[in-house]
Design a protein around this motif. Structure first.
Motif, PDB file in Angstrom:
ATOM      1  N   ASP A   1      31.640  -1.965   8.123  1.00  0.00           N
ATOM      2  CA  ASP A   1      30.665  -2.337   9.154  1.00  0.00           C
ATOM      3  C   ASP A   1      30.852  -1.544  10.446  1.00  0.00           C
ATOM      4  OD1 ASP A   1      29.319  -4.219   7.593  1.00  0.00           O
ATOM      5  OD2 ASP A   1      30.717  -5.828   8.149  1.00  0.00           O
ATOM      6  N   ARG A   2      32.013  -0.963  10.620  1.00  0.00           N
ATOM      7  CA  ARG A   2      32.230  -0.150  11.823  1.00  0.00           C
ATOM      8  C   ARG A   2      31.363   1.103  11.827  1.00  0.00           C
ATOM      9  NH1 ARG A   2      36.002   4.147  10.922  1.00  0.00           N
ATOM     10  NH2 ARG A   2      36.730   4.186   8.755  1.00  0.00           N
TER      11      ARG A   2
ATOM     12  N   ARG B   1      23.276   9.921   8.392  1.00  0.00           N
ATOM     13  CA  ARG B   1      23.156   8.493   8.710  1.00  0.00           C
ATOM     14  C   ARG B   1      23.598   7.722   7.470  1.00  0.00           C
ATOM     15  NH1 ARG B   1      18.495  10.710  10.714  1.00  0.00           N
ATOM     16  NH2 ARG B   1      17.376  10.105   8.827  1.00  0.00           N
TER      17      ARG B   1
ATOM     18  N   LYS C   1      31.476   6.722  17.750  1.00  0.00           N
ATOM     19  CA  LYS C   1      30.806   5.487  18.155  1.00  0.00           C
ATOM     20  C   LYS C   1      31.309   5.064  19.532  1.00  0.00           C
ATOM     21  CE  LYS C   1      29.619   0.888  16.370  1.00  0.00           C
ATOM     22  NZ  LYS C   1      29.831  -0.081  15.267  1.00  0.00           N
ATOM     23  N   ASN C   2      30.363   4.700  20.380  1.00  0.00           N
ATOM     24  CA  ASN C   2      30.687   4.256  21.737  1.00  0.00           C
ATOM     25  C   ASN C   2      31.517   5.293  22.498  1.00  0.00           C
ATOM     26  OD1 ASN C   2      29.380   1.799  21.189  1.00  0.00           O
ATOM     27  ND2 ASN C   2      31.274   0.891  20.399  1.00  0.00           N
TER      28      ASN C   2
ATOM     29  N   LYS D   1      28.169   1.082  11.257  1.00  0.00           N
ATOM     30  CA  LYS D   1      26.815   0.762  11.714  1.00  0.00           C
ATOM     31  C   LYS D   1      26.601   1.299  13.129  1.00  0.00           C
ATOM     32  CE  LYS D   1      26.348  -3.472   8.946  1.00  0.00           C
ATOM     33  NZ  LYS D   1      26.177  -4.945   8.973  1.00  0.00           N
ATOM     34  N   GLY D   2      25.554   2.086  13.267  1.00  0.00           N
ATOM     35  CA  GLY D   2      25.252   2.681  14.570  1.00  0.00           C
ATOM     36  C   GLY D   2      26.133   3.845  14.945  1.00  0.00           C
ATOM     37  N   ALA D   3      26.972   4.305  14.035  1.00  0.00           N
ATOM     38  CA  ALA D   3      27.875   5.423  14.337  1.00  0.00           C
ATOM     39  C   ALA D   3      27.251   6.743  13.916  1.00  0.00           C
ATOM     40  CB  ALA D   3      29.217   5.217  13.636  1.00  0.00           C
ATOM     41  N   ASP D   4      27.626   7.798  14.589  1.00  0.00           N
ATOM     42  CA  ASP D   4      27.240   9.159  14.201  1.00  0.00           C
ATOM     43  C   ASP D   4      28.318   9.700  13.272  1.00  0.00           C
ATOM     44  OD1 ASP D   4      24.971   9.099  15.812  1.00  0.00           O
ATOM     45  OD2 ASP D   4      26.087   9.771  17.575  1.00  0.00           O
TER      46      ASP D   4
END
Length: 557
Positions: free
Chosen positions: A375-376, A343, A400-401, A378-381
């Motif tokens: 910032d890309r 993370r 991500k997504n 953020k929330g990515a594995d």
């Protein structure tokens, strides 16, 4: 008549010796018997020639001598056989076969007869008695069972304690080894001279990095860029002072004449360290080390003390935190690597990138686009793959997504020479916008509207973020100033202000087809806002005309 005394009777005080004998008639008598078996075979000897006429030789008839040794086994004397020479009577000279007188023989040791061998006994030994082991059976009592249960409990508890201790030690040791491997990989990345990176997935690029001069990195690349929803390929080259880009492949919808004049021509986007204003970000970044060197992972050639400080900060602030996850061994191209699911602390990662930029004598404004692009994550594995063989980072995956971007790293490197050109962005910009408009014109109408709506979403996010920081929205004059947008909207692509079918980036005040319109107001409708503390712009509205001739608007909440 008494028996005749033997010649030279044995003396009790000394050893007997044999007498000299003469061979007569081809026969040599055997030696006296001293306990050994005499030879029964006569050995013929050559008879000497004796002058019997001149030298009379009395010949006595041969008489065998009696056995001078007792037939009983030999008994050694109580006293030594020989102590001092005893006085012996003088010996008479003996006539030899050569008719010469010889001296009396010297006494010699008498060979001792061997003791008779004992008789062999072939009587078989008596049979051994068979031994039987008799064990007394213990008497089992209640105390016996209690002791047995206690022993089993003690042994079981000891084994359990050993297993638990081993498991804890293995987990701690394994965790420390995993952390040590990742630390070594990060240190190796900051001790890189040359690097080859290949990115696939949501973004495709191939970049060669040359850190031979630590504070003057050189990059050369090939990357895919977007032109009105279609893909084109460009080559890039750059240093801190100069950057260049050239199209190598264009969409088929570009007019042949335009494609011929554009393909293969290098365009300079940065000169003497200054960037061209208004250039699309995808083109400006394609050959700029200020953007390509910085990112999720740091590669550079930093002095030993500097890279240790950076890695210590990364570990202390858990920039790549894999707590609660387990590194695993996987294979990449049949080579074993260790995968770390991490993370990423984006805020701390930005600080680390800024620190590396400072070490390369770059300012925060120089790398603000690269910092903003983080910032890309953020929330990515994020997954980091490390080679245990050479302690190097082999791969980075960002998911991500439902979309994954993969970057593979290797020491392979292809050097490129600096392009020579006089074509600048200001000269090339009209061709770029015309080319983009040609591509958009060939797209379906609803596809162009989709691009417009996507651009409006990006603009809304930028304006909202700016208002959160300053308490005001940008004025119309601000967004039409490329220098202002570059300084105040980090990471923002100025080409986002251009309608897909437009040939310029000018934003209008009133809506028109093939253009964007932007309006802002203050709290007092009678006063025009100017984005200052005195007259801030507290409301905004962004409008475009869709292909259906209907307006499409985005505004503040």
């Amino acid at each position: 008549m008494p028996p005749e005394e033997p010649i030279n009777p044995p003396d009790p005080g000394r050893q007997p010796r044999p007498r000299t004998r003469i061979a007569v008639d081809g026969f040599t008598p055997s030696r006296p018997d001293y306990g050994f078996r005499p030879s029964s075979r006569a050995v013929p000897v050559e008879q000497p020639q004796i002058d019997t006429e001149n030298t009379p030789l009395p010949v006595q008839p041969f008489e065998p001598q009696p056995n001078l040794v007792s037939q009983s086994p030999y008994q050694p004397p109580a006293q030594p056989i020989y102590s001092e020479p005893a006085s012996t009577p003088p010996q008479e000279p003996v006539l030899t076969a050569t008719n010469e007188l010889s001296s009396p023989p010297t006494p010699k040791s008498v060979p001792q007869p061997a003791a008779p061998s004992p008789a062999l006994d072939f009587t078989p030994p008596p049979k051994a008695k068979r031994f039987k082991l008799r064990i007394k059976k213990p008497k089992l009592t209640k105390n016996t069972f209690r002791l047995s249960k206690l022993s089993v409990a003690i042994v079981g508890g000891s084994l359990l304690l050993i297993l638990v201790t081993g498991a804890v030690y293995w987990k701690t040791h394994h965790a420390s080894n995993s952390q040590a491997l990742l630390t070594k990989a990060l240190l190796t990345a900051l001790n890189t001279k040359q690097l080859h990176a290949v990115t696939t997935g949501t973004h495709s690029a191939t970049v060669d990095f040359d850190f031979s001069t630590p504070i003057e990195p050189v990059v050369s690349s090939k990357t895919i860029v977007d032109i009105a929803g279609s893909q084109a390929e460009v080559s890039g080259y750059g240093t801190k002072q100069s950057t260049y880009v050239s199209y190598t492949r264009l969409p088929s919808s570009v007019a042949p004449a335009t494609a011929k004049s554009v393909t293969g021509n290098w365009v300079q986007f940065r000169s003497k360290g200054l960037a061209a204003s208004g250039a699309p970000s995808a083109l400006a970044h394609a050959g700029d080390p200020r953007y390509l060197v910085f990112g999720p992972l740091l590669f550079a050639d930093v002095p030993k003390e500097g890279r240790k400080q950076i890695v210590d900060y990364i570990n202390t602030h858990l920039v790549y935190d894999y707590t609660g996850t387990k590194p695993s061994t996987v294979k990449i191209n049949d080579k074993k690597v260790v995968m770390y699911p991490v993370r990423v602390s984006v805020s701390e990662l930005k600080i680390v990138n800024q620190s590396l930029a400072t070490a390369m004598n770059l300012t925060s404004s120089d790398v603000q686009d690269a910092i903003a692009a983080l910032d890309r994550l953020k929330g990515a594995d994020v997954r980091i793959f490390v080679s245990p063989k050479n302690h190097s980072i082999a791969r980075l995956e960002v998911e991500k997504n439902g979309k994954t971007e993969t970057t593979d790293y290797s020491p392979k490197f292809t050097a490129s020479a600096e392009p020579q050109t006089k074509l600048t962005w200001q000269t090339f910009a009209p061709q770029q916008f015309a080319m983009s408009a040609q591509v958009a014109a060939k797209l379906p109408a609803d596809a162009v509207d989709t691009i417009r709506k996507k651009q409006f979403d990006t603009l809304h996010a930028q304006f909202k973020n700016y208002f959160t920081q300053t308490g005001s929205y940008p004025a119309l004059s601000n967004i039409n100033d490329p220098a202002w947008t570059a300084a105040n909207l980090p990471g923002f692509d100025p080409d986002t202000f251009r309608d897909p079918t437009a040939t310029n980036q000018v934003v209008l005040a009133t809506p028109k087809p093939s253009s964007f319109a932007y309006q802002v107001v203050s709290d007092n409708p009678k006063v025009t806002c100017n984005n200052t503390a005195e007259i801030p712009c507290v409301h905004y509205k962004l409008t475009t005309v869709l292909s259906t001739k209907q307006p499409y608007t985005v505004q503040d909440p």
